[in-house]
Scaffold this motif. Structure first.
Motif, mmCIF file in Angstrom:
data_model
loop_
_atom_site.group_PDB
_atom_site.id
_atom_site.type_symbol
_atom_site.label_atom_id
_atom_site.label_comp_id
_atom_site.label_asym_id
_atom_site.label_seq_id
_atom_site.Cartn_x
_atom_site.Cartn_y
_atom_site.Cartn_z
ATOM 1 N N TYR A 1 0.856 -1.008 -0.063
ATOM 2 C CA TYR A 1 0.024 0.044 -0.078
ATOM 3 C C TYR A 1 0.742 1.111 -0.120
ATOM 4 O O TYR A 1 0.447 2.178 -0.634
ATOM 5 N N TRP A 2 1.705 1.263 0.635
ATOM 6 C CA TRP A 2 2.818 2.282 0.767
ATOM 7 C C TRP A 2 3.562 2.778 -0.761
ATOM 8 O O TRP A 2 3.587 3.690 -1.041
ATOM 9 N N ARG A 3 3.704 1.754 -1.398
ATOM 10 C CA ARG A 3 4.371 1.668 -2.715
ATOM 11 C C ARG A 3 3.235 2.429 -3.604
ATOM 12 O O ARG A 3 3.622 3.236 -4.475
ATOM 13 N N ARG A 4 1.958 2.042 -3.488
ATOM 14 C CA ARG A 4 1.015 2.510 -4.446
ATOM 15 C C ARG A 4 0.752 3.825 -3.947
ATOM 16 O O ARG A 4 0.634 4.884 -4.833
ATOM 17 N N ARG A 5 0.670 4.644 -2.820
ATOM 18 C CA ARG A 5 0.596 5.765 -2.465
ATOM 19 C C ARG A 5 1.644 6.417 -2.893
ATOM 20 O O ARG A 5 1.649 7.470 -3.469
ATOM 21 N N LEU A 6 3.131 5.981 -2.982
ATOM 22 C CA LEU A 6 4.036 6.846 -3.349
ATOM 23 C C LEU A 6 4.156 7.128 -4.798
ATOM 24 O O LEU A 6 4.355 8.197 -5.379
ATOM 25 N N LEU A 7 3.507 5.856 -5.538
ATOM 26 C CA LEU A 7 3.139 6.131 -7.053
ATOM 27 C C LEU A 7 2.519 7.226 -7.293
ATOM 28 O O LEU A 7 2.437 8.024 -8.403
ATOM 29 N N VAL A 8 1.295 7.207 -6.792
ATOM 30 C CA VAL A 8 0.166 7.994 -6.973
ATOM 31 C C VAL A 8 0.738 9.532 -6.689
ATOM 32 O O VAL A 8 0.368 10.625 -7.382
ATOM 33 N N LEU A 9 1.540 9.515 -5.627
ATOM 34 C CA LEU A 9 2.073 11.073 -5.006
ATOM 35 C C LEU A 9 2.930 11.636 -6.103
ATOM 36 O O LEU A 9 2.980 12.776 -6.625
ATOM 37 N N ALA A 10 3.679 10.358 -6.829
ATOM 38 C CA ALA A 10 4.556 11.003 -7.668
ATOM 39 C C ALA A 10 3.988 11.276 -9.109
ATOM 40 O O ALA A 10 4.358 12.528 -9.691
ATOM 41 N N LEU A 11 2.920 10.736 -9.375
ATOM 42 C CA LEU A 11 1.818 11.164 -10.533
ATOM 43 C C LEU A 11 1.475 12.491 -10.361
ATOM 44 O O LEU A 11 1.430 13.247 -11.244
ATOM 45 N N VAL A 12 0.917 12.821 -9.064
ATOM 46 C CA VAL A 12 0.296 14.180 -8.856
ATOM 47 C C VAL A 12 1.704 15.345 -8.902
ATOM 48 O O VAL A 12 1.222 16.117 -9.429
ATOM 49 N N VAL A 13 2.513 14.646 -8.341
ATOM 50 C CA VAL A 13 3.595 15.642 -8.439
ATOM 51 C C VAL A 13 3.993 16.109 -9.967
ATOM 52 O O VAL A 13 4.090 17.349 -10.308
ATOM 53 N N ALA A 14 3.924 14.966 -10.431
ATOM 54 C CA ALA A 14 4.327 15.131 -12.014
ATOM 55 C C ALA A 14 3.397 16.201 -12.735
ATOM 56 O O ALA A 14 3.782 16.790 -13.712
ATOM 57 N N VAL A 15 2.106 15.747 -12.469
ATOM 58 C CA VAL A 15 1.044 16.547 -13.313
ATOM 59 C C VAL A 15 1.132 17.893 -12.837
ATOM 60 O O VAL A 15 1.040 18.826 -13.844
ATOM 61 N N LEU A 16 1.310 18.020 -11.522
ATOM 62 C CA LEU A 16 1.405 19.612 -11.021
ATOM 63 C C LEU A 16 2.863 20.196 -11.544
ATOM 64 O O LEU A 16 2.548 21.397 -12.087
ATOM 65 N N GLY A 17 3.654 19.486 -11.644
ATOM 66 C CA GLY A 17 4.793 20.103 -11.984
ATOM 67 C C GLY A 17 4.808 20.562 -13.681
ATOM 68 O O GLY A 17 5.221 21.410 -14.039
ATOM 69 N N GLY A 18 4.150 19.550 -14.350
ATOM 70 C CA GLY A 18 3.778 19.726 -15.742
ATOM 71 C C GLY A 18 2.984 20.981 -16.181
ATOM 72 O O GLY A 18 3.446 21.823 -17.034
ATOM 73 N N GLY A 19 1.761 21.016 -15.293
ATOM 74 C CA GLY A 19 1.139 22.304 -15.504
ATOM 75 C C GLY A 19 1.959 23.323 -15.017
ATOM 76 O O GLY A 19 1.577 24.663 -15.921
ATOM 77 N N GLY A 20 2.542 23.420 -14.050
ATOM 78 C CA GLY A 20 3.313 24.483 -13.786
ATOM 79 C C GLY A 20 4.267 25.120 -14.842
ATOM 80 O O GLY A 20 4.395 26.172 -15.161
ATOM 81 N N TRP A 21 4.846 23.996 -15.496
ATOM 82 C CA TRP A 21 5.829 24.427 -16.591
ATOM 83 C C TRP A 21 5.150 24.910 -17.795
ATOM 84 O O TRP A 21 5.618 25.675 -18.544
ATOM 85 N N LEU A 22 3.840 24.417 -17.978
ATOM 86 C CA LEU A 22 2.998 25.011 -19.246
ATOM 87 C C LEU A 22 2.721 26.417 -18.708
ATOM 88 O O LEU A 22 2.724 27.241 -19.704
ATOM 89 N N VAL A 23 2.302 26.464 -17.488
ATOM 90 C CA VAL A 23 2.015 28.249 -17.492
ATOM 91 C C VAL A 23 3.142 28.937 -17.264
ATOM 92 O O VAL A 23 3.139 30.241 -17.930
#
Length: 235
Positions: A13-35
């Motif tokens: 379960y911790w590995r799944r949470r870290l993966l989701v968190l990484a995806l969220v961070v990646a999505v947030l980071g990509g949006g910020g780069w687009l802005v």
């Protein structure tokens, strides 16, 4: 949430949470780069639209000197025209010789300019006296010449100081002769004439009177040649 519950181990379960968190961070980071890219792109466009200082030419700036003044190498200097050949100076015409009077011909007629004429007198005479006057003709040319000296061509006239004619040698006793002579250079011929001391007029029509005392003038003539005035006094 911090303590996963499920049939799987907690590590899964911790590995799944870290993966989701990484995806969220990646999505947030990509949006910020687009802005950020959008923001930087807009500013870049504006920067590109605006002229760069020192690179783009300001329309109010004067054009560069090399664009206005052409290169000296490209300017063709006109070749000055060759000087026209000097035309030879016109030959100066020799001045026309002055009219020189023709030399008198030896043995030719004695012109008026070849003779001198004068009246000679004793200078004075008593009233009623009969002085002798001489009409003198002289050849003043350098050659012998011929002159007609007839009596009818000779005349002596007497005037008072005002120029009034008082007597003439041909008025009452005119004479005639045929006298043509060749005068040598410097030769003089004198023709004497006796005056009766009285007045006269041409033709001798007026009464003749004894000329009173006073200062007078004698003037001679030989045809067209006239003499100068000679003073004479009646005392």
């Amino acid at each position: 949430m911090l303590h996963p519950v499920g049939p799987l181990s907690s590590a899964v379960y911790w590995r799944r949470r870290l993966l989701v968190l990484a995806l969220v961070v990646a999505v947030l980071g990509g949006g910020g780069w687009l802005v950020a890219a959008a923001v930087s792109g807009g500013s870049g466009s504006a920067s590109a639209a605006a002229p760069r200082t020192g690179t783009a030419a300001d329309p109010t700036d004067p054009p560069a000197l090399e664009q206005v003044v052409p290169s000296l190498a490209s300017v063709r200097t006109p070749t000055p025209p060759a000087p026209a050949p000097e035309s030879p100076a016109p030959e100066q015409a020799e001045p026309a010789p002055a009219d020189v009077p023709a030399a008198p011909t030896p043995g030719g007629p004695c012109g008026d300019d070849m003779i001198a004429l004068e009246v000679r007198s004793p200078g004075s005479a008593a009233a009623g006296g009969q002085p002798t006057f001489d009409l003198v003709v002289t050849n003043v040319s350098a050659v012998p010449c011929v002159r007609t000296l007839d009596k009818e061509l000779q005349e002596i006239v007497l005037f008072d100081g005002a120029g009034t004619r008082l007597w003439g040698s041909n008025d009452c006793f005119p004479e005639a002769s045929d006298d043509t002579r060749t005068l040598a250079p410097g030769e003089s011929v004198a023709f004497p004439l006796v005056w009766g001391g009285r007045t006269s007029e041409p033709g001798c029509a007026a009464e003749r009177t004894v000329l009173g005392a006073g200062q007078y003038v004698l003037r001679g003539r030989l045809d067209t040649k006239a003499s100068g005035d000679a003073p004479f006094a009646v005392v």
